[in-house]
Motif scaffolding. Structure first.
Motif, PDB file in Angstrom:
ATOM      1  N   GLY A   1       0.929  -1.175  -0.032  1.00  0.00           N
ATOM      2  CA  GLY A   1      -0.283   0.415  -0.235  1.00  0.00           C
ATOM      3  C   GLY A   1       1.047   1.566  -0.121  1.00  0.00           C
ATOM      4  O   GLY A   1       0.526   2.726   0.260  1.00  0.00           O
ATOM      5  N   GLY A   2       2.116   1.149  -0.518  1.00  0.00           N
ATOM      6  CA  GLY A   2       3.081   2.259  -0.291  1.00  0.00           C
ATOM      7  C   GLY A   2       4.478   1.687   0.395  1.00  0.00           C
ATOM      8  O   GLY A   2       4.924   0.821  -0.516  1.00  0.00           O
ATOM      9  N   LEU A   3       5.484   2.853  -0.171  1.00  0.00           N
ATOM     10  CA  LEU A   3       6.519   3.184   0.146  1.00  0.00           C
ATOM     11  C   LEU A   3       7.233   3.234   1.361  1.00  0.00           C
ATOM     12  O   LEU A   3       6.729   4.099   1.772  1.00  0.00           O
ATOM     13  N   GLY A   4       7.989   2.294   1.692  1.00  0.00           N
ATOM     14  CA  GLY A   4       8.635   2.895   2.843  1.00  0.00           C
ATOM     15  C   GLY A   4       9.815   1.269   2.953  1.00  0.00           C
ATOM     16  O   GLY A   4       9.471   0.744   2.593  1.00  0.00           O
ATOM     17  N   PRO A   5       9.655   1.122   4.378  1.00  0.00           N
ATOM     18  CA  PRO A   5      10.171   1.847   5.902  1.00  0.00           C
ATOM     19  C   PRO A   5      10.752   3.626   5.485  1.00  0.00           C
ATOM     20  O   PRO A   5      12.049   3.395   4.663  1.00  0.00           O
ATOM     21  N   ALA A   6      10.718   4.994   6.045  1.00  0.00           N
ATOM     22  CA  ALA A   6      11.491   6.103   5.639  1.00  0.00           C
ATOM     23  C   ALA A   6      12.692   5.713   6.355  1.00  0.00           C
ATOM     24  O   ALA A   6      12.931   5.034   7.236  1.00  0.00           O
ATOM     25  N   PRO A   7      13.880   6.178   5.992  1.00  0.00           N
ATOM     26  CA  PRO A   7      13.831   7.624   4.820  1.00  0.00           C
ATOM     27  C   PRO A   7      13.692   6.430   3.921  1.00  0.00           C
ATOM     28  O   PRO A   7      14.459   5.726   3.919  1.00  0.00           O
ATOM     29  N   LEU A   8      13.372   7.775   2.599  1.00  0.00           N
ATOM     30  CA  LEU A   8      13.071   7.159   1.133  1.00  0.00           C
ATOM     31  C   LEU A   8      14.340   7.984   0.858  1.00  0.00           C
ATOM     32  O   LEU A   8      14.295   9.898   0.895  1.00  0.00           O
ATOM     33  N   THR A   9      15.360   7.997  -0.306  1.00  0.00           N
ATOM     34  CA  THR A   9      16.088   8.951  -1.063  1.00  0.00           C
ATOM     35  C   THR A   9      14.898   9.408  -2.426  1.00  0.00           C
ATOM     36  O   THR A   9      14.428   8.107  -2.870  1.00  0.00           O
ATOM     37  N   GLY A  10      14.482  10.207  -2.924  1.00  0.00           N
ATOM     38  CA  GLY A  10      13.591  11.137  -3.913  1.00  0.00           C
ATOM     39  C   GLY A  10      14.853  12.100  -4.392  1.00  0.00           C
ATOM     40  O   GLY A  10      15.859  12.203  -3.556  1.00  0.00           O
ATOM     41  N   TYR A  11      14.259  12.272  -6.049  1.00  0.00           N
ATOM     42  CA  TYR A  11      14.463  13.699  -6.131  1.00  0.00           C
ATOM     43  C   TYR A  11      13.770  14.565  -6.582  1.00  0.00           C
ATOM     44  O   TYR A  11      12.660  13.910  -7.087  1.00  0.00           O
ATOM     45  N   ALA A  12      13.692  15.629  -6.371  1.00  0.00           N
ATOM     46  CA  ALA A  12      12.919  17.183  -6.625  1.00  0.00           C
ATOM     47  C   ALA A  12      13.222  17.797  -6.655  1.00  0.00           C
ATOM     48  O   ALA A  12      15.289  18.549  -7.154  1.00  0.00           O
ATOM     49  N   VAL A  13      12.682  19.086  -7.140  1.00  0.00           N
ATOM     50  CA  VAL A  13      13.230  20.172  -7.281  1.00  0.00           C
ATOM     51  C   VAL A  13      13.235  21.013  -5.838  1.00  0.00           C
ATOM     52  O   VAL A  13      12.247  21.683  -5.492  1.00  0.00           O
ATOM     53  N   THR A  14      14.497  21.320  -5.314  1.00  0.00           N
ATOM     54  CA  THR A  14      14.948  21.285  -5.460  1.00  0.00           C
ATOM     55  C   THR A  14      15.904  23.004  -5.351  1.00  0.00           C
ATOM     56  O   THR A  14      16.068  23.609  -6.473  1.00  0.00           O
ATOM     57  N   PRO A  15      16.144  24.143  -3.729  1.00  0.00           N
ATOM     58  CA  PRO A  15      16.652  25.306  -4.170  1.00  0.00           C
ATOM     59  C   PRO A  15      18.168  24.879  -4.832  1.00  0.00           C
ATOM     60  O   PRO A  15      18.238  25.761  -5.336  1.00  0.00           O
ATOM     61  N   ALA A  16      18.474  23.874  -4.894  1.00  0.00           N
ATOM     62  CA  ALA A  16      19.795  24.390  -4.481  1.00  0.00           C
ATOM     63  C   ALA A  16      19.949  23.881  -6.296  1.00  0.00           C
ATOM     64  O   ALA A  16      20.399  24.377  -7.347  1.00  0.00           O
ATOM     65  N   LEU A  17      18.787  22.646  -6.668  1.00  0.00           N
ATOM     66  CA  LEU A  17      18.823  22.477  -8.500  1.00  0.00           C
ATOM     67  C   LEU A  17      17.987  24.398  -9.114  1.00  0.00           C
ATOM     68  O   LEU A  17      19.079  24.106  -9.751  1.00  0.00           O
ATOM     69  N   ILE A  18      17.413  24.511  -8.265  1.00  0.00           N
ATOM     70  CA  ILE A  18      16.729  26.035  -8.932  1.00  0.00           C
ATOM     71  C   ILE A  18      18.530  26.996  -9.141  1.00  0.00           C
ATOM     72  O   ILE A  18      18.371  27.834 -10.216  1.00  0.00           O
ATOM     73  N   GLU A  19      19.199  26.960  -8.063  1.00  0.00           N
ATOM     74  CA  GLU A  19      20.153  27.714  -8.219  1.00  0.00           C
ATOM     75  C   GLU A  19      20.905  27.523  -9.437  1.00  0.00           C
ATOM     76  O   GLU A  19      21.546  28.471  -9.933  1.00  0.00           O
ATOM     77  N   TRP A  20      21.490  26.585  -9.542  1.00  0.00           N
ATOM     78  CA  TRP A  20      22.390  25.518 -10.959  1.00  0.00           C
ATOM     79  C   TRP A  20      21.623  25.369 -12.214  1.00  0.00           C
ATOM     80  O   TRP A  20      22.148  25.869 -12.804  1.00  0.00           O
ATOM     81  N   TYR A  21      20.594  25.274 -12.295  1.00  0.00           N
ATOM     82  CA  TYR A  21      19.474  25.467 -13.352  1.00  0.00           C
ATOM     83  C   TYR A  21      18.471  26.875 -13.234  1.00  0.00           C
ATOM     84  O   TYR A  21      17.704  27.038 -13.741  1.00  0.00           O
ATOM     85  N   ALA A  22      19.400  27.754 -13.405  1.00  0.00           N
ATOM     86  CA  ALA A  22      18.803  29.526 -14.132  1.00  0.00           C
ATOM     87  C   ALA A  22      17.650  29.517 -14.199  1.00  0.00           C
ATOM     88  O   ALA A  22      16.579  29.990 -14.103  1.00  0.00           O
ATOM     89  N   SER A  23      18.267  29.028 -15.403  1.00  0.00           N
ATOM     90  CA  SER A  23      17.517  29.459 -17.281  1.00  0.00           C
ATOM     91  C   SER A  23      16.391  28.471 -17.468  1.00  0.00           C
ATOM     92  O   SER A  23      15.413  28.906 -17.789  1.00  0.00           O
ATOM     93  N   GLY A  24      15.915  27.148 -16.258  1.00  0.00           N
ATOM     94  CA  GLY A  24      15.193  26.208 -16.228  1.00  0.00           C
ATOM     95  C   GLY A  24      13.594  26.359 -15.881  1.00  0.00           C
ATOM     96  O   GLY A  24      13.493  27.918 -14.161  1.00  0.00           O
ATOM     97  N   ASP A  25      12.281  26.350 -16.292  1.00  0.00           N
ATOM     98  CA  ASP A  25      11.214  26.413 -16.009  1.00  0.00           C
ATOM     99  C   ASP A  25      11.001  25.383 -15.462  1.00  0.00           C
ATOM    100  O   ASP A  25      12.117  24.418 -14.836  1.00  0.00           O
ATOM    101  N   THR A  26       9.962  25.389 -14.788  1.00  0.00           N
ATOM    102  CA  THR A  26      10.022  24.202 -13.422  1.00  0.00           C
ATOM    103  C   THR A  26       9.817  22.943 -14.655  1.00  0.00           C
ATOM    104  O   THR A  26      10.303  21.879 -13.751  1.00  0.00           O
ATOM    105  N   GLU A  27       8.935  23.353 -15.518  1.00  0.00           N
ATOM    106  CA  GLU A  27       8.603  22.026 -16.417  1.00  0.00           C
ATOM    107  C   GLU A  27      10.141  20.912 -16.278  1.00  0.00           C
ATOM    108  O   GLU A  27      10.107  19.864 -16.171  1.00  0.00           O
TER     109      GLU A  27
END
Length: 169
Positions: free
Chosen positions: A19-45
């Motif tokens: 019924g789900g993924l776990g147990p925690a902690p899990l490693t994932g990937y997301a739009v983080t502040p570090a990614l936004i700063e590094w990839y400054a010219s990219g839009d959300t998509e």
């Protein structure tokens, strides 16, 4: 926050049964502040695509680990896209993987938005990439080229109601 969780087909089957993924902690990937700063010219998509790609790389390593442990796993990278509460996510400061996050709680299947999976046509390149990982990790440029070749395949998008079809042999 949309989080991309690396997975494999056998692990997806376990998650469906549980019924789900776990147990925690899990490693994932997301739009983080570090990614936004590094990839400054990219839009959300574009930024979400970078996070998805990082998760696909992690999925390849999960496939290799499964194989090393004797688990039969189809040569298909799997990434689960889920909506996770912001408070459950901790972004790291890893300059190599700016999109990497830690998910501090189990992820119920009800929060899964979609699953991204390699098409079966990618199987030969995924197999080659799995075989080349050890040499690539040792600095072999040719092996790294083979590993990078897996990324030439776009992951297919599947709705959550299609997950049972993905798990059928």
């Amino acid at each position: 926050m949309r989080v991309y969780l690396p997975c494999t087909l056998p692990a997806l089957a376990v998650a469906v049964e549980a019924g789900g993924l776990g147990p925690a902690p899990l490693t994932g990937y997301a739009v983080t502040p570090a990614l936004i700063e590094w990839y400054a010219s990219g839009d959300t998509e574009e930024l979400e695509y970078v996070a998805l790609t990082e998760a696909a790389r992690a999925s390849l390593r999960m496939l290799a680990a499964d194989r090393a442990d004797g688990v039969e796993a189809a040569p298909r990278r799997v990434v689960i896209a889920a909506e996770v509460p912001d408070g459950a996510i901790t972004a790291g400061a890893d300059l190599e993987e700016r999109a990497r996050v830690r998910v501090g709680e189990a992820v119920p299947l009800t929060t899964v938005a979609a699953v991204h999976v390699d098409d079966t046509d990618a199987a030969d390149d995924i197999e080659a990439a799995i075989a080349a990982l050890p040499a690539a990790d040792e600095g072999d440029d040719d092996a790294q080229f083979t590993v990078d070749g897996a990324e030439a395949h776009e992951l297919m998008w599947y709705a959550t109601q299609e997950i049972p079809d993905l798990l059928r042999p």
